[in-house]
Write an enzyme that holds these catalytic residues in place. Structure first.
Site, PDB file in Angstrom:
ATOM      1  N   ARG A  99       0.706  -1.038   0.698  1.00 51.03           N
ATOM      2  CA  ARG A  99      -0.784   0.048   0.221  1.00 51.03           C
ATOM      3  C   ARG A  99       1.116   0.759  -0.265  1.00 51.03           C
ATOM      4  O   ARG A  99       1.674   0.851   0.872  1.00 51.03           O
ATOM      5  CB  ARG A  99      -0.445   0.056   1.676  1.00 51.03           C
ATOM      6  CG  ARG A  99      -1.372   1.009   1.219  1.00 51.03           C
ATOM      7  CD  ARG A  99      -2.941   0.788   2.492  1.00 51.03           C
ATOM      8  NE  ARG A  99      -2.999   2.665   2.693  1.00 51.03           N
ATOM      9  CZ  ARG A  99      -3.332   3.199   3.360  1.00 51.03           C
ATOM     10  NH1 ARG A  99      -2.859   3.029   4.794  1.00 51.03           N
ATOM     11  NH2 ARG A  99      -3.895   4.566   3.563  1.00 51.03           N
ATOM     12  N   HIS A 145      -2.274  11.194   0.586  1.00 51.66           N
ATOM     13  CA  HIS A 145      -2.023  10.487   2.102  1.00 51.66           C
ATOM     14  C   HIS A 145      -1.803  12.408   2.291  1.00 51.66           C
ATOM     15  O   HIS A 145      -0.819  12.136   3.034  1.00 51.66           O
ATOM     16  CB  HIS A 145      -0.824   9.312   1.503  1.00 51.66           C
ATOM     17  CG  HIS A 145      -0.972   9.018   3.692  1.00 51.66           C
ATOM     18  ND1 HIS A 145      -1.302   7.901   3.637  1.00 51.66           N
ATOM     19  CD2 HIS A 145      -0.610   9.546   4.394  1.00 51.66           C
ATOM     20  CE1 HIS A 145      -0.789   7.486   4.713  1.00 51.66           C
ATOM     21  NE2 HIS A 145      -0.470   9.210   5.531  1.00 51.66           N
ATOM     22  N   GLU A 190      -7.518   8.656   6.457  1.00 50.26           N
ATOM     23  CA  GLU A 190      -7.912   9.180   7.148  1.00 50.26           C
ATOM     24  C   GLU A 190      -8.038  10.854   6.738  1.00 50.26           C
ATOM     25  O   GLU A 190      -7.252  11.985   7.670  1.00 50.26           O
ATOM     26  CB  GLU A 190      -6.449   9.411   7.872  1.00 50.26           C
ATOM     27  CG  GLU A 190      -6.130   7.855   8.500  1.00 50.26           C
ATOM     28  CD  GLU A 190      -4.654   7.985   9.145  1.00 50.26           C
ATOM     29  OE1 GLU A 190      -4.088   8.969  10.115  1.00 50.26           O
ATOM     30  OE2 GLU A 190      -3.993   6.955  10.025  1.00 50.26           O
ATOM     31  N   ASN A 330      -7.430   2.357   9.902  1.00 50.44           N
ATOM     32  CA  ASN A 330      -6.508   2.637  10.021  1.00 50.44           C
ATOM     33  C   ASN A 330      -6.648   2.411  11.442  1.00 50.44           C
ATOM     34  O   ASN A 330      -7.090   3.253  12.141  1.00 50.44           O
ATOM     35  CB  ASN A 330      -5.500   3.654   9.345  1.00 50.44           C
ATOM     36  CG  ASN A 330      -4.997   3.619   8.255  1.00 50.44           C
ATOM     37  OD1 ASN A 330      -5.395   2.696   7.494  1.00 50.44           O
ATOM     38  ND2 ASN A 330      -4.583   5.016   7.917  1.00 50.44           N
ATOM     39  N   TYR A 332      -4.347   2.209  15.439  1.00 45.73           N
ATOM     40  CA  TYR A 332      -2.553   1.876  16.601  1.00 45.73           C
ATOM     41  C   TYR A 332      -3.015   1.472  17.816  1.00 45.73           C
ATOM     42  O   TYR A 332      -3.095   1.184  19.028  1.00 45.73           O
ATOM     43  CB  TYR A 332      -2.579   2.841  16.442  1.00 45.73           C
ATOM     44  CG  TYR A 332      -1.517   3.024  15.221  1.00 45.73           C
ATOM     45  CD1 TYR A 332      -2.431   4.365  13.793  1.00 45.73           C
ATOM     46  CD2 TYR A 332      -0.352   2.428  14.909  1.00 45.73           C
ATOM     47  CE1 TYR A 332      -1.977   3.801  12.999  1.00 45.73           C
ATOM     48  CE2 TYR A 332       0.673   3.205  13.536  1.00 45.73           C
ATOM     49  CZ  TYR A 332      -0.214   3.534  12.224  1.00 45.73           C
ATOM     50  OH  TYR A 332       0.146   3.902  10.870  1.00 45.73           O
ATOM     51  N   GLU A 399      -3.278  -0.171   8.136  1.00 46.79           N
ATOM     52  CA  GLU A 399      -2.487   0.499   9.103  1.00 46.79           C
ATOM     53  C   GLU A 399      -2.508  -0.192  10.311  1.00 46.79           C
ATOM     54  O   GLU A 399      -3.627   0.616  11.137  1.00 46.79           O
ATOM     55  CB  GLU A 399      -2.605   1.775   9.342  1.00 46.79           C
ATOM     56  CG  GLU A 399      -1.638   2.592   7.670  1.00 46.79           C
ATOM     57  CD  GLU A 399      -1.324   4.022   8.093  1.00 46.79           C
ATOM     58  OE1 GLU A 399      -1.912   4.419   8.619  1.00 46.79           O
ATOM     59  OE2 GLU A 399      -2.323   4.795   6.962  1.00 46.79           O
TER      60      GLU A 399
END
Ligand code: PNW
Length: 493
Positions: A99, A145, A190, A330, A332, A399
């Site tokens: 990606r 991005h 995002e 995405n 985290y 991600e």
């Protein structure tokens, strides 16, 4: 003697336990693994071969306090020149796909609709894509991005509704020039970060502080640009190019700070404000009801003639609804979410519209990024929530990863991947969630936006002091490779 034995055995048991908490099930055969980067973070060559200036070039070159250590992406990992080496690194991991993102200013140096295409920029992406395909790696391409062409910021950036058509022109160019080679498209990476950090809090380029106004306008333009791009693909390209297209949204998992109804509602409200802001329009046509109600009501109390949250017309709602072939997430970390009292009406911000206090637990393991704590169970709860909220879609994790301050023996990263992947596998096998792809962030250490090069997320380390930008695999690269080969997270399944 006994104490000595305990002192010796106890740490071994703890280590052993930490290493083997992961499930010993294997990943289903359809499940794919990938690795990701983004143009500004790795390419360098900021002014080569006709590339125009973008907002990150601009902020790095003009604002000496914006980026830690005054770092910039002028050279970054030099992937513009080293892409063949990158492809060999990707191949060595054994992943199914890569990606990466396109630099808008490399393709349309002036950014604006109707301006000329830079053939050298196109050549770079065709070469990279062909090199991937020749090595058996599927390209997965993000169109945007974060690196907006500077001339588009000069006319106001994303809060200006005109950007919708500038983006769609760029998207058309990209389908025409690369669509024969690429089967997976993502319009935006995002959008929450672009809008909230870029135009609300002002901590990312272009650094505009207009929380509760420009961030909502930015999102409105982005969502419309996404929907129009999706329809463009459907109407003019899908039949001959046969690909799929979606958007990548990011969110933290929000865990209620207590069992109280108010905190449970606060956690749900946070998910709707952060993730539903984008996903609800794209799946169901409009902003989440709780967001509409709260921003409308607070705007009224604040004396605005119209809500600060822009409105979609009925026609737009129908047009935006269902503009996704998959849901790409995405994620985290995890935060606790706590309800707070209604903020005074003179407080004008996205945060006061949301009315939730978010915080980290000090017991959660830290990373090099202040906002990122290691909370493996959060990802399992998150994919369950996404599945339930959006009617069991196909979910890609586009991600996931962790930062440190450097070093090749990155046991922290290996255990992060093991434990997060274990939770995803449990979500698939035990909860029936349809996650089909997992993407590690990142292939290599790179330009971590306002944090410069100090926070490192790579499976490969990069020597930013050498002009060669020498890459070295870390222990986590070996582990990821082993997981992909064996489809198993522990020593044997
Ligand atoms: C992502 N948060 O950003 C971006 O897509 C990458 O470019 C970036 O390098 C990576 O994560 C690591 O930061 C995020 O605060 C930044 O929750 C911040 C958050 C989430 C994602």
């Amino acid at each position: 003697m006994v104490t000595r034995l305990v002192l010796f055995v106890l740490p071994c048991v703890l280590l052993f336990e930490k290493a083997y908490t992961a499930t010993n099930r294997t990943f289903p055969s359809y499940f794919k693994f990938g690795v990701a980067t983004a143009s500004y973070q790795v390419e360098g060559a900021w002014n080569e071969d006709g590339k125009g200036e973008n907002i990150w070039d601009h902020v790095c070159h003009t604002n000496s306090t914006f980026i830690d250590n005054k770092d910039n992406g002028d050279v970054a990992c030099d992937s513009y020149h080293k892409y063949k080496e990158d492809v060999q690194m990707i191949k060595n991991l054994g992943v199914d796909y890569y990606r990466f993102s396109l630099s808008w200013s490399r393709i349309l140096p002036r950014g604006l609709a109707g301006t000329p295409v830079n053939q050298l920029g196109i050549n770079y992406y065709r070469n990279l894509t062909q090199e991937l395909l020749d090595n058996g790696i599927e390209p997965m391409v993000t169109m945007f991005h974060w690196d907006l062409p500077e001339p588009l910021q000069d006319i106001g950036g994303w809060p200006n509704p005109e950007l919708e058509d500038h983006f769609v022109y760029y998207a058309r160019t990209v389908f025409e020039q690369l669509g024969d080679l690429v089967k997976f498209w993502m319009t935006f990476n995002e959008p929450k970060q672009t809008c909230q950090e870029g135009y609300g809090l002002g901590v990312m380029a272009p650094g505009i502080k207009s929380s509760g106004i420009a961030d909502y306008k930015c999102a409105h333009t982005l969502i419309k640009a996404h929907a129009k791009t999706y329809h463009l693909y459907d109407d003019e390209f899908r039949a001959k190019q046969n690909g799929s297209i979606g958007i990548v949204a990011d969110t933290t998992w929000y865990e209620p700070a207590s069992g109280s109804d108010a905190d449970k509602a606060a956690a749900e409200r946070a998910l709707q404000f952060k993730f539903g802001w984008f996903l609800n329009p794209i799946v169901n046509g409009n902003y989440p009801q709780v967001m509409i109600d709260r921003v409308d009501e607070r705007s009224k109390k604040q004396g605005f003639a119209q809500s600060r949250l822009p409105k979609f017309t009925d026609e737009e709602i129908e047009y935006i609804k269902g503009t996704h072939d998959f849901v790409a997430v995405n994620t985290y970390t995890t935060n606790y979410a706590q309800d707070v009292e209604e903020p005074d009406s003179d407080e004008l911000s996205y945060e006061s519209d949301m009315k939730v206090e978010l915080f980290l637990d000090d017991d959660w393991e830290e990373s090099a990024s202040s906002w990122l704590r290691v909370v493996p169970w959060g990802i399992r709860k998150l994919v369950n929530w996404v599945s339930k909220t959006y009617n069991n879609p196909e979910i890609f994790i586009t991600e996931n990863g962790v930062s440190d301050r450097g070093g090749i023996e990155d046991e922290n990263r290996t255990s992060f991947y093991r434990e997060y992947l274990s939770n995803i596998l449990e979500a698939i096998e035990e909860d029936g969630v349809n996650v089909t792809r997992y993407t590690a962030w990142s292939l290599m250490d790179n330009f971590e936006w306002a944090r410069g090069y100090a926070e490192k997320y790579g499976l490969y380390s990069v020597d930013f002091k050498s002009s060669n930008r020498t890459r070295t695999p870390k222990a986590s690269a070996d582990y990821y490779k082993q997981v992909i080969t064996t489809r198993c997270l522990v020593n044997s399944c």
